[in-house]
Design an enzyme around this catalytic site. Sequence first.
Site, PDB file in Angstrom:
ATOM      1  CE1 TYR A 285      -4.127   1.887   0.693  1.00  0.00           C
ATOM      2  CE2 TYR A 285      -2.629   3.275   2.058  1.00  0.00           C
ATOM      3  CZ  TYR A 285      -3.679   3.153   1.483  1.00  0.00           C
ATOM      4  OH  TYR A 285      -4.543   4.132   1.547  1.00  0.00           O
ATOM      5  CE1 TYR A 335      -4.590   5.349  -1.687  1.00  0.00           C
ATOM      6  CE2 TYR A 335      -6.524   6.997  -1.433  1.00  0.00           C
ATOM      7  CZ  TYR A 335      -5.882   5.887  -0.922  1.00  0.00           C
ATOM      8  OH  TYR A 335      -5.767   5.722   0.460  1.00  0.00           O
TER       9      TYR A 335
END
Length: 380
Positions: A285, A335
């Site tokens: 991440y 994102y």
Amino acid sequence: MLRDRTAIVGIGQTRFAKRLEESEKALACRAVLAALDDAGIEPREVDALASYTMEETDEVELAKAIGAGDVTFFSRTGFGGGGSCATVAHLVMAVATGQASVGVAWRSRKRGSGKRPWTNTTQQLPTPAQWTRPFGLLRPADEIGMLARRYMHEYGATRDHLFNVALACRNRANQNPDAIMYDRPLTREMYMDARWISEPLCLYDNCLETDGALACVVVAAERARDCRQRPVYVHSVAQGLPAQHHGMVNYWNDDPLTGPAWTAARQLWKTADFGPGDIDVAQIYDAFTPLIPLSLEGYGFCGRGEGAAFTEGGALELGGRLPINTGGGGLSEGYVHGFNLINEGVKQLRGLSTAQVPDAATCLVTAGEGVPTSALLLRV
């Protein structure tokens, strides 16, 4: 109990852009239907749903819109990017325990064209934010900037180390036609000259603002062998919320730099047949570049304080010690609260990534470090 009992058999996504005209619900439906088609499973067979607490499209609306049958399990996971892998983990548990047979996880978001959450001045702040936002820590970038500064101070990390992360993600996006940054290379000069967002984080240390949606389909391992695509088995799952955790700043902990990744990692590896040294490719991440070295340490790829040095010498690139975020990640592909990392992990293990790691058989996927988090170990 859960090891290799289930598999991801379908993935789907919309295109990523700064602005898409369709609603979040429409985008969610497109991604879910694409994932089901990828798996060769009819929507009426779906009986489990999982998404994020921040998801605007609820289970009832999605199930009706796609034509699902009776749904016998549904759940939501909190904490934004920390919940990505947990959506799959919840479906894994539901399918493995017989609560459902076909699970769909999804995330739809219009962050590129939507409002910023912190601009709402009429809403009561949650308790953690009452101790940070009035004093200038308004955005996630401000909070991670504090952690990054402390990490640099304690361990000698530099902006060059953060650039290594940004460059690895951008290089992979430059190979991925679906990535927002597909045709936009990054140089060290561009990085060092970029405007500050929250010092020491510059423009390229921050994830993209993206509209888009993604989904995946989870079934039992026995059924997975009869699906349209090569099954990618979910080997281990974990969530992590450390003691005395306090949002991204984490300053109530004994050590703010030992974040949720450490808690999730202990659970993840405890139930796995292999360890960090056996991981062929990782999808870590990356809402902000400092989260990569912190996660490398938390998940055991290097020692405490060694995450920045780990990025040196092309270690995160194809052919390096640990290729990461091979679709471009949140920094350069798109994102959507980290869900694209799950789908990219599946692509790698199918052998279909645009930046394929040769013979990849194991993949770690992580959710947001700095907030209560989750992780998956995938294998073929």
